[in-house]
Structures are given as C-alpha cells and as structure tokens.
Write a protein that holds these residues in place. Structure first.
Motif, mmCIF file in Angstrom:
data_model
loop_
_atom_site.group_PDB
_atom_site.id
_atom_site.type_symbol
_atom_site.label_atom_id
_atom_site.label_comp_id
_atom_site.label_asym_id
_atom_site.label_seq_id
_atom_site.Cartn_x
_atom_site.Cartn_y
_atom_site.Cartn_z
ATOM 1 N N GLU A 154 -1.981 5.158 14.140
ATOM 2 C CA GLU A 154 -0.453 4.944 13.441
ATOM 3 C C GLU A 154 -0.814 5.954 11.984
ATOM 4 O O GLU A 154 0.009 5.748 11.385
ATOM 5 N N ASN A 155 -2.454 6.593 11.769
ATOM 6 C CA ASN A 155 -2.766 6.791 10.808
ATOM 7 C C ASN A 155 -2.157 6.540 9.262
ATOM 8 O O ASN A 155 -1.322 6.244 8.304
ATOM 9 N N PHE A 156 -1.991 4.673 9.954
ATOM 10 C CA PHE A 156 -1.624 3.665 8.456
ATOM 11 C C PHE A 156 -1.877 3.913 7.417
ATOM 12 O O PHE A 156 -0.891 3.923 6.543
ATOM 13 N N THR A 157 -3.192 3.552 7.255
ATOM 14 C CA THR A 157 -3.808 4.105 6.418
ATOM 15 C C THR A 157 -3.877 5.849 5.346
ATOM 16 O O THR A 157 -3.698 6.026 4.283
ATOM 17 N N LEU A 158 -4.129 6.835 6.147
ATOM 18 C CA LEU A 158 -4.578 8.040 5.913
ATOM 19 C C LEU A 158 -3.536 8.851 5.758
ATOM 20 O O LEU A 158 -3.271 9.505 4.536
ATOM 21 N N LEU A 159 -2.132 8.813 5.852
ATOM 22 C CA LEU A 159 -0.750 9.208 5.732
ATOM 23 C C LEU A 159 -0.269 8.857 4.166
ATOM 24 O O LEU A 159 0.042 9.863 2.864
ATOM 25 N N ASN A 160 -0.962 7.041 3.682
ATOM 26 C CA ASN A 160 -1.039 6.625 2.489
ATOM 27 C C ASN A 160 -2.020 7.341 1.568
ATOM 28 O O ASN A 160 -1.463 7.704 0.358
ATOM 29 N N PHE A 161 -2.233 7.211 1.646
ATOM 30 C CA PHE A 161 -4.290 8.442 1.307
ATOM 31 C C PHE A 161 -4.482 9.242 0.921
ATOM 32 O O PHE A 161 -4.570 9.625 -0.106
ATOM 33 N N ILE A 162 -4.219 10.567 1.933
ATOM 34 C CA ILE A 162 -3.922 11.969 1.812
ATOM 35 C C ILE A 162 -2.910 11.999 1.155
ATOM 36 O O ILE A 162 -1.988 11.561 0.881
ATOM 37 N N GLN A 210 -10.076 7.980 -5.619
ATOM 38 C CA GLN A 210 -9.593 9.058 -4.851
ATOM 39 C C GLN A 210 -11.105 8.842 -3.409
ATOM 40 O O GLN A 210 -10.894 9.476 -2.403
ATOM 41 N N ILE A 211 -10.894 7.490 -3.539
ATOM 42 C CA ILE A 211 -11.435 6.681 -2.228
ATOM 43 C C ILE A 211 -11.204 5.737 -1.782
ATOM 44 O O ILE A 211 -10.853 4.717 -2.390
#
Length: 176
Positions: free
Chosen positions: A168-176, A84-85
């Motif tokens: 672009e929320n490149f990581t956040l959209l994949n992570f959340i 989750q990190i």
C-alpha cells in the motif's frame, strides 16, 4: 534513505529485534532489487528508483547498539541528513501486526535509535516506521524477548503488517 535496524549473524536474523531488516529485505524484493554487502557502510545496501526518487536502502551488519555508525557512514557519504532517513524498527509498545508511522525526535528506549541520534549529534525530527512485536509480561525479560523468535501467530501478524505497508506504499508515500 531507508534503514532496517538489525543485529548481525544468522542466529539473530529471525528474532523480533530484526523486524526492521525484514521490512527492508521485503521492500527490495518488491522492487526486484537485491541487497549486497558493502563493507564501507558496515551493511547490506541497494538503491531503488521510486516515483523519480533515488532511495538508498541499508541493513546494518553490526550490532543494534552501534547501528548508528553504519547509518551515519552511509548518510555522510551520500550527503543525506537525518530528517531524510526513514528508520524501520521493532516496537515493544505495539502489538504484533500493528505498525505506526512517526516523524519525531527521540528513541523511546530503543538502543538502535539511541545510537543513531548519538552518531548524528543533532536534535532533529526523523521518520520512523514502528513495527509491533508486543511486550513480555515481565520487564526483566525484555532483552531475551527481543532476541527471541516470535511464535507462529506473531510471525504471521508481523509479516502481514510488513506486506501491507509495502503493497500500500504506507510509508513511502509519506516519506518521499
């Protein structure tokens, strides 16, 4: 939880090895938040609310090869599992300006990741954002290379990749 790997002290702040912390500080700024020192977590932290998710940010304030201690301490306190990190770190195998998102197990020779895996004492996949810093021509110069400041061109490329990933929320959209 999102962690930007780093070394402490001002002398290391602008070095290639600290690009993970550059990302986290930029992310906090993007969401109008400020990281504050939290001694019990051996680092600087804040909490963001993104799309109804509470995301803890951490920039360890201890040396790279023991960053796992800070990550584990905060994760244990908030009951967050390694999978989750999102770990943000420098990557020698990517050119400056390149970023890659990955969900897998392993450290690929990165001492910060190696220590995190050791601290959690588990073999689970985890999220990573690899930020390219390039590689020195001579393998014997890797240590001094990662602990040196990128030249102006490299710095611009790295900052642009970080800015792109955040906007672009490149990581956040994949992570959340």
């Amino acid at each position: 939880m999102i962690v930007g790997l780093s070394n402490p002290k001002k002398q290391y702040h602008k070095t290639r090895h600290n690009v993970g912390s550059w990302y986290v500080y930029s992310l906090a700024k993007h969401y109008f938040s400020i990281l504050k020192e939290e001694k019990k977590f051996f680092g600087f932290t804040t909490c963001l609310n993104i799309e109804l998710n509470s995301i803890r940010l951490l920039v360890p304030n201890i040396f790279m090869n023991i960053n796992g201690h800070a990550v584990y301490k905060m994760a244990s306190f908030y009951n967050i599992n390694l999978n989750q990190i999102l770990i943000i770190h420098d990557d020698l195998d990517l050119e400056p300006g390149m970023i890659k998102y990955k969900y897998s197990y392993g450290h690929s020779g990165h001492n910060g990741l190696r220590n995190i895996i050791k601290e959690f004492n588990t073999k689970v996949n985890f999220y990573r954002l690899r930020i390219g810093i390039g590689r020195p021509k001579n393998k014997n110069e890797i240590s001094s290379f990662v602990l040196s400041i990128p030249d102006c061109r490299e710095m611009n490329l790295i900052k642009k990749s970080i800015s792109y990933a955040i906007k672009e929320n490149f990581t956040l959209l994949n992570f959340i």
